[in-house]
Design a protein around this motif. Structure first.
Motif, PDB file in Angstrom:
ATOM      1  N   ARG A   1     -17.341 -27.683  75.906  1.00 56.04           N
ATOM      2  CA  ARG A   1     -16.692 -26.433  75.387  1.00 56.04           C
ATOM      3  C   ARG A   1     -16.985 -26.114  73.921  1.00 56.04           C
ATOM      4  O   ARG A   1     -17.074 -25.100  73.479  1.00 56.04           O
ATOM      5  CB  ARG A   1     -14.790 -26.715  75.359  1.00 56.04           C
ATOM      6  CG  ARG A   1     -14.571 -26.538  76.655  1.00 56.04           C
ATOM      7  CD  ARG A   1     -13.020 -26.279  76.800  1.00 56.04           C
ATOM      8  NE  ARG A   1     -12.506 -25.062  75.634  1.00 56.04           N
ATOM      9  CZ  ARG A   1     -11.203 -25.037  75.215  1.00 56.04           C
ATOM     10  NH1 ARG A   1     -10.400 -25.826  75.222  1.00 56.04           N
ATOM     11  NH2 ARG A   1     -11.075 -23.681  74.537  1.00 56.04           N
TER      12      ARG A   1
ATOM     13  N   TRP B   1     -15.325 -20.410  65.326  1.00 52.77           N
ATOM     14  CA  TRP B   1     -16.328 -19.262  65.462  1.00 52.77           C
ATOM     15  C   TRP B   1     -16.217 -17.956  64.542  1.00 52.77           C
ATOM     16  O   TRP B   1     -17.348 -17.681  64.053  1.00 52.77           O
ATOM     17  CB  TRP B   1     -16.103 -18.521  67.173  1.00 52.77           C
ATOM     18  CG  TRP B   1     -16.661 -19.246  68.358  1.00 52.77           C
ATOM     19  CD1 TRP B   1     -16.167 -20.234  69.146  1.00 52.77           C
ATOM     20  CD2 TRP B   1     -18.255 -19.058  68.647  1.00 52.77           C
ATOM     21  NE1 TRP B   1     -17.193 -20.651  70.199  1.00 52.77           N
ATOM     22  CE2 TRP B   1     -18.522 -19.859  69.825  1.00 52.77           C
ATOM     23  CE3 TRP B   1     -19.201 -18.558  67.978  1.00 52.77           C
ATOM     24  CZ2 TRP B   1     -19.786 -19.757  70.340  1.00 52.77           C
ATOM     25  CZ3 TRP B   1     -20.359 -18.398  68.250  1.00 52.77           C
ATOM     26  CH2 TRP B   1     -20.697 -19.312  69.649  1.00 52.77           C
ATOM     27  N   SER B   2     -15.128 -17.777  64.264  1.00 55.84           N
ATOM     28  CA  SER B   2     -14.935 -16.704  63.175  1.00 55.84           C
ATOM     29  C   SER B   2     -15.389 -17.046  61.682  1.00 55.84           C
ATOM     30  O   SER B   2     -16.342 -16.254  61.353  1.00 55.84           O
ATOM     31  CB  SER B   2     -13.396 -16.524  62.877  1.00 55.84           C
ATOM     32  OG  SER B   2     -12.738 -15.979  64.151  1.00 55.84           O
TER      33      SER B   2
ATOM     34  N   THR C   1      -4.555 -18.061  68.524  1.00 56.34           N
ATOM     35  CA  THR C   1      -5.727 -18.205  67.784  1.00 56.34           C
ATOM     36  C   THR C   1      -5.962 -19.656  68.024  1.00 56.34           C
ATOM     37  O   THR C   1      -5.025 -20.470  67.414  1.00 56.34           O
ATOM     38  CB  THR C   1      -5.952 -17.719  66.772  1.00 56.34           C
ATOM     39  OG1 THR C   1      -6.090 -16.166  66.789  1.00 56.34           O
ATOM     40  CG2 THR C   1      -7.510 -18.048  66.132  1.00 56.34           C
ATOM     41  N   THR C   2      -7.034 -20.234  68.742  1.00 58.12           N
ATOM     42  CA  THR C   2      -7.194 -21.592  68.831  1.00 58.12           C
ATOM     43  C   THR C   2      -8.075 -22.020  67.651  1.00 58.12           C
ATOM     44  O   THR C   2      -8.764 -21.269  67.026  1.00 58.12           O
ATOM     45  CB  THR C   2      -8.021 -22.094  69.857  1.00 58.12           C
ATOM     46  OG1 THR C   2      -9.237 -21.705  70.022  1.00 58.12           O
ATOM     47  CG2 THR C   2      -7.169 -21.728  71.416  1.00 58.12           C
TER      48      THR C   2
ATOM     49  N   LEU D   1     -10.722 -23.552  67.745  1.00 59.96           N
ATOM     50  CA  LEU D   1     -12.372 -23.128  68.252  1.00 59.96           C
ATOM     51  C   LEU D   1     -12.499 -21.900  67.861  1.00 59.96           C
ATOM     52  O   LEU D   1     -13.628 -21.535  67.534  1.00 59.96           O
ATOM     53  CB  LEU D   1     -12.574 -23.736  69.620  1.00 59.96           C
ATOM     54  CG  LEU D   1     -14.010 -23.617  70.155  1.00 59.96           C
ATOM     55  CD1 LEU D   1     -14.832 -24.739  69.389  1.00 59.96           C
ATOM     56  CD2 LEU D   1     -13.817 -23.940  71.544  1.00 59.96           C
ATOM     57  N   ASP D   2     -11.581 -21.099  68.035  1.00 60.32           N
ATOM     58  CA  ASP D   2     -11.933 -19.510  67.819  1.00 60.32           C
ATOM     59  C   ASP D   2     -11.986 -19.281  66.293  1.00 60.32           C
ATOM     60  O   ASP D   2     -12.789 -18.503  65.980  1.00 60.32           O
ATOM     61  CB  ASP D   2     -10.447 -18.781  68.341  1.00 60.32           C
ATOM     62  CG  ASP D   2     -10.242 -18.672  69.678  1.00 60.32           C
ATOM     63  OD1 ASP D   2     -11.425 -18.672  70.525  1.00 60.32           O
ATOM     64  OD2 ASP D   2      -9.173 -18.653  70.008  1.00 60.32           O
ATOM     65  N   THR D   3     -11.071 -20.102  65.517  1.00 62.17           N
ATOM     66  CA  THR D   3     -11.261 -20.180  63.983  1.00 62.17           C
ATOM     67  C   THR D   3     -12.697 -20.497  63.631  1.00 62.17           C
ATOM     68  O   THR D   3     -13.112 -19.976  62.702  1.00 62.17           O
ATOM     69  CB  THR D   3     -10.122 -20.976  63.337  1.00 62.17           C
ATOM     70  OG1 THR D   3      -8.900 -20.539  63.779  1.00 62.17           O
ATOM     71  CG2 THR D   3     -10.316 -20.721  61.898  1.00 62.17           C
TER      72      THR D   3
ATOM     73  N   GLU E   1     -19.308 -16.513  62.203  1.00 66.39           N
ATOM     74  CA  GLU E   1     -19.568 -15.174  62.386  1.00 66.39           C
ATOM     75  C   GLU E   1     -19.448 -14.418  60.728  1.00 66.39           C
ATOM     76  O   GLU E   1     -20.207 -13.722  60.613  1.00 66.39           O
ATOM     77  CB  GLU E   1     -18.752 -14.386  63.361  1.00 66.39           C
ATOM     78  CG  GLU E   1     -18.822 -14.739  64.517  1.00 66.39           C
ATOM     79  CD  GLU E   1     -20.156 -14.475  65.367  1.00 66.39           C
ATOM     80  OE1 GLU E   1     -20.894 -13.694  64.443  1.00 66.39           O
ATOM     81  OE2 GLU E   1     -20.308 -14.846  66.179  1.00 66.39           O
TER      82      GLU E   1
END
Length: 436
Positions: free
Chosen positions: A36, A10-11, A3-4, A6-8, A14
């Motif tokens: 990005r 996004w989470s 998990t990057t 950036l993924d964090t 959300e």
């Protein structure tokens, strides 16, 4: 699967926590191409109703290497208070604009015109992020493209904020006197440079530079015209340099600040006739204590009252209408603020401030406890009876006796109480761990 960050981010979006998502983005924005990050920024902007940033982010996704798309995205980020996102985008835009043109050679004038707005906006974004030395390097590297207003003004301002008052004065003095719409900014910078000259004149043979990189009181006066009474006794060499990060304030600190206010009044020969009380409970409590300690009568604050000390606990808690009235100064009027926020400065710079903190809880608002609902008069009694002996702290903060404060106040007195109460949005050259 890894998990990057950036993924964090996004989470976090959300899950309905945009503030945490922005903090996560701050930690990685420098290392990622702007395109990005743009889809997430588009989502955040849409949720916030920022249509200009939504459109700019969407365009950047479609044209990830286009200097115009990168510039518009960076411009929108600056306008929405996200300069940390603008810096990488505008850096990419400038790099793209400076790349050798393909096909037919571009005209030199056209290329200069394309780069100049990018350079100016990037300098502004770096300034917002208090990356003043980087702004200076950027502007100096493109000196031949700069106009006097605003780019060379920005060079002078950021040079001062980076800690070089001498070079800043040289750059500023070369600017034409007529500044047009930039005149208010020019006047503010001139006042700061004049105060820097007054501070520099305090040097004695063999002394260090009065405006060295840890001279918090000297730089605070240079940038705001305000005299700082006390230094934090904790974390001097750990990025605080006399400022507090989190502080549970105490009645003793309130009393100590008022005692040091008296030192300044006596050193500068300032003889107020009264203490003017602001309407807030905290302001009134501190004002009543000040009046008793200074031996002065009290009166309600009225704009235009001469020879009075106006006392505030925290100007960021004062309503905007009253704050605007405090922007002006009557003859002999001194505005004292006990707890000054150095990361989000109030709209008015006090003439004297007791301490600089980032997050401050008043003595009557203890962390994890019940608020003290007593009257201002009762709180004032506790301030008056508190022991003003300075906290010895961790032993790392340089000694700061009353005599040192008095000597500094006497030396700069001709430049004190002479300017509008200009707000300074930057912490200045005395660095901190704020953006670490």
């Amino acid at each position: 699967m890894t998990t990057t960050p950036l993924d964090t981010a996004w989470s976090l979006v959300e899950s309905g926590d945009p503030g945490a998502a922005m903090r996560e983005l701050r930690s990685v924005a420098r290392d990622l191409p702007a395109a990005r990050v743009a889809p997430l920024v588009e989502r955040l902007a849409a949720d916030g109703g920022f249509d200009d940033l939504v459109e700019a982010a969407r365009t950047l996704v479609a044209k990830p290497a286009h200097p115009g798309a990168l510039y518009q995205y960076g411009y929108a980020c600056v306008g929405r208070g996200a300069s940390f996102l603008a810096v990488p985008a505008l850096t990419e835009a400038l790099r793209a604009a400076e790349a050798p043109p393909r096909g037919l050679l571009a005209k030199v004038r056209g290329r200069a015109d394309q780069r100049l707005p990018i350079i100016a906006e990037l300098a502004t974004a770096l300034e917002d992020e208090e990356r003043h030395a980087e702004a200076v390097t950027l502007l100096r590297d493109h000196d031949t493209l700069l106009r006097d207003w605003p780019e060379r003004y920005l060079l002078a301002y950021n040079t001062l904020m980076a800690g070089d008052a001498t070079v800043a004065r040289t750059v500023f003095d070369r600017l034409p006197a007529e500044a047009g719409q930039w005149q208010p900014a020019a006047d503010r910078l001139r006042r700061s440079l004049d105060r820097a000259t007054a501070v520099a004149a305090t040097a004695q043979p063999g002394d260090p530079d009065p405006l060295h990189h840890q001279a918090l009181r000297a730089w605070h006066f240079t940038l705001t015209g305000s005299l700082l009474t006390t230094l934090s006794p904790y974390g001097w060499d750990a990025g605080m340099t006399g400022r507090y990060a989190f502080l549970q304030d105490s009645y003793a600190l309130c009393r100590e600040g008022l005692e040091r206010l008296r030192v300044i009044l006596e050193a500068t020969g300032t003889r107020p006739h009264s203490v003017s009380l602001l309407p807030g409970r905290a302001d009134r409590a501190l004002g009543l204590a000040a009046a008793d300690l200074l031996g002065l009568p009290v009166q309600p604050y009225r704009p235009g009252t001469a020879n009075t000390v106006v006392v505030a606990y925290d100007l960021s808690e004062v309503d905007d209408e009253l704050l605007s009235r405090l922007n002006g100064r009557a003859p002999g009027e001194v505005l004292y603020e006990h707890a000054t926020c150095w990361t989000e400065a109030p709209g008015v710079a006090a003439d004297v401030c007791g301490l600089l903190g980032q997050t401050i809880l008043a003595p009557w608002e203890p962390l994890g406890g019940e608020p003290d609902e007593r009257t201002a008069e009762e709180l004032a009694a506790d301030i008056r009876s508190a022991d003003p002996t300075p906290d010895p702290g961790d032993g790392e903060t340089p000694a700061d006796p009353d005599e040192a404060l008095a000597a500094f106040a006497r030396a700069v007195a001709p430049r004190w109480l002479t300017s509008p109460r200009d707000r300074c949005r930057s912490a200045g050259p005395v660095r901190s761990s704020r953006f670490a």
